[in-house]
Design an enzyme around this catalytic site. Structure first.
Site, mmCIF file in Angstrom:
data_model
loop_
_atom_site.group_PDB
_atom_site.id
_atom_site.type_symbol
_atom_site.label_atom_id
_atom_site.label_comp_id
_atom_site.label_asym_id
_atom_site.label_seq_id
_atom_site.Cartn_x
_atom_site.Cartn_y
_atom_site.Cartn_z
ATOM 1 N N GLN A 1 -0.219 9.526 -14.338
ATOM 2 C CA GLN A 1 -1.278 8.639 -14.806
ATOM 3 C C GLN A 1 -2.053 7.998 -13.672
ATOM 4 O O GLN A 1 -3.122 7.408 -13.902
ATOM 5 C CB GLN A 1 -0.698 7.552 -15.715
ATOM 6 N N CYS B 1 -0.270 4.756 -19.757
ATOM 7 C CA CYS B 1 0.966 5.383 -20.238
ATOM 8 C C CYS B 1 0.914 5.659 -21.730
ATOM 9 O O CYS B 1 1.475 6.642 -22.216
ATOM 10 C CB CYS B 1 2.164 4.512 -19.893
ATOM 11 N N HIS C 1 6.010 -0.292 -21.388
ATOM 12 C CA HIS C 1 5.732 1.054 -20.902
ATOM 13 C C HIS C 1 5.978 2.065 -22.010
ATOM 14 O O HIS C 1 7.021 2.035 -22.670
ATOM 15 C CB HIS C 1 6.631 1.363 -19.698
#
Length: 459
Positions: free
Chosen positions: A264, A270, A406
């Site tokens: 990324q 993410c 995340h």
């Protein structure tokens, strides 16, 4: 400058002392405030440090340095100080008599309307484990520094590790000053990694990674996704439960349903990688073709999420449906920053019909994964900045399921040495973790892995 002050100024990793602000943004003169200016907040910090101690066990204040920032009607003092604690000679308290102990501390003290408030205290001992790093001379730790000898008490071992880190990850810095600042962060991060290692209950190993020269705040800001814990997305249907038990182990990588690990970059995207990974698997299982899909399309065209500032899988699924599908990575290449939407329905290769929310029961999640494919999940990324390999199992208070930040992809599960794990595809490149993968303890709700499981539906 005295060795101790060099330790404070250039090697804060010798104790958990916060790293100063960026050298190109900080007011250097602020660290040279005269002692009278610091006396009141320093004495208050000392009182707080000694709070609850008996008269014979109270520390005394040593060297102090600091800077100050105006905050509203008050002043916020950032102090770095040494505290001298009396020796422990009480056989009821200490096992062996010891000499006077020096502590290195950082304090944040707010002074407003004549009153003081302690906002932060962070202290650690200067002991043999630390001072062994500062007993040799090293005068050329970077080519750019060869002309300016470093202090006599500098860390040979830490500098050598930092040089190896720079070579391994091809790091360059804009100036000697920034290099010194990054070295200070790196050294402190080594101490943090050791603490995380000591508190892990699994088999994970923590240490130097490509993120080791970033502060915790930098890492969180650049690579993580705060929206996962602050916002709720669209309501999804509940997935139909799987009626049979999960097989003992499963791995979709071995069955061709998972693309290569992606990166990324310096973007909090993410959420997009987690969702495209899931859709890639769903399309493969239902259409027989594995395609690498475009995360950049979601960054540019998903107006419900916030591109590099974060997003939610639930709204990303909705965006894919509303757009009319996803293009491939080859047709809509990843840039790692938001740009004008360039989606074309004619180029879209994949579509989805719906999305579903999965159970929070990990046995049911495993059964659903084995039958239906990789799953988008969100986790608390505690310790992942320094994760190298093994099965991570942090203490629950350190990796709260309520602080997920995340998004990743569950691709399988199994056991190593009788320890159950989830196999998790991350989006930080193959030069992180186990060739881009993270292994997390399964069955304990570790780091909230079971709290936000979802999948696209492809009919």
């Amino acid at each position: 400058m005295a060795p101790l002050l060099w330790l404070l100024a250039l090697l804060p990793a010798a104790a958990p002392v916060p790293v100063p602000a960026e050298p190109w943004a900080d007011n250097e003169q602020a660290w040279n405030l005269s002692f009278p200016e610091l006396l009141a907040p320093a004495r208050f910090a000392l009182d707080m440090y000694n709070y609850g101690r008996s008269a014979g066990s109270k520390a005394t204040l040593g060297a102090v340095r600091g800077r100050v920032r105006q905050v509203g009607l008050g002043s916020l003092f950032f102090l770095q100080a040494t505290m001298e604690e009396p020796p422990c000679n009480d056989p009821q308290v200490c096992l062996l008599p010891e000499s006077k102990k020096i502590m290195l501390c950082s304090f944040e003290v707010l002074e407003e309307l004549g009153k003081h408030v302690l906002l932060k205290k962070d202290c650690g001992p200067v002991n043999a484990k630390i001072t062994e790093y500062v007993n040799e001379t090293f005068r050329s730790f970077l080519p750019m520094m060869n002309k300016d000898p470093l202090p006599r008490d500098f860390s040979v071992k830490m500098v050598t590790l930092f040089k190896d880190f720079m070579t391994t990850y091809n790091r360059t810095y804009r100036s000697r000053k920034e290099a010194q600042w990054r070295l200070a962060i790196f050294a402190r991060n080594m101490i943090r990694a050791q603490k995380i290692q000591a508190l892990d209950r699994g088999t994970a190993h923590y240490g130097i990674t490509k993120f080791s020269d970033l502060t915790e705040k930098e890492f969180q800001t650049i690579y993580l996704n705060p929206l996962l814990q602050k916002e709720t997305g669209g309501k999804m249907s509940i997935a139909n439960p799987i009626k049979h038990l999960a097989p003992p182990e499963w791995d979709w990588r071995k069955k061709g349903a998972v693309t290569e690990v992606k990166d990324q970059g310096m973007c909090g995207s993410c959420w997009a990688f987690s969702v495209t990974g899931n859709v890639e698997g769903q399309w493969f299982l239902n259409r027989g073709t594995l395609l690498s899909l475009s995360e950049q399309e979601l960054l540019d065209c998903d107006k419900m999420d916030k591109a590099c500032l974060g997003g939610l899988p639930s709204t990303a699924y909705t965006a894919i449906k509303n757009l009319g599908g996803l293009e491939t990575e080859d047709d809509y290449r990843y840039e790692g920053h938001v740009q004008a939407c360039n989606f074309s329905a004619e180029r879209a290769k994949v579509y989805i019909n719906d999305s579903v929310e999965l159970s929070q029961n990990e046995n049911k999640i495993a059964a659903w994964l084995a039958q239906n494919g990789p799953i988008s999940v969100a986790i608390n990324a505690f310790g992942m900045q320094f994760y190298r390999h093994g099965i991570a199992h942090p203490f629950r208070p350190l990796c709260s399921p309520w602080l997920i930040d995340h998004a990743v992809l569950l691709v399988g599960y199994g056991n190593r040495s009788n320890i159950p794990f989830w196999a998790i595809k991350n989006s930080w490149g193959s030069d992180w973790g186990e060739e881009g993968y993270y292994y997390l303890h399964r069955g304990s709700g570790a780091c909230g892995v079971n709290t936000m499981a979802s999948s696209a539906v492809v009919n």
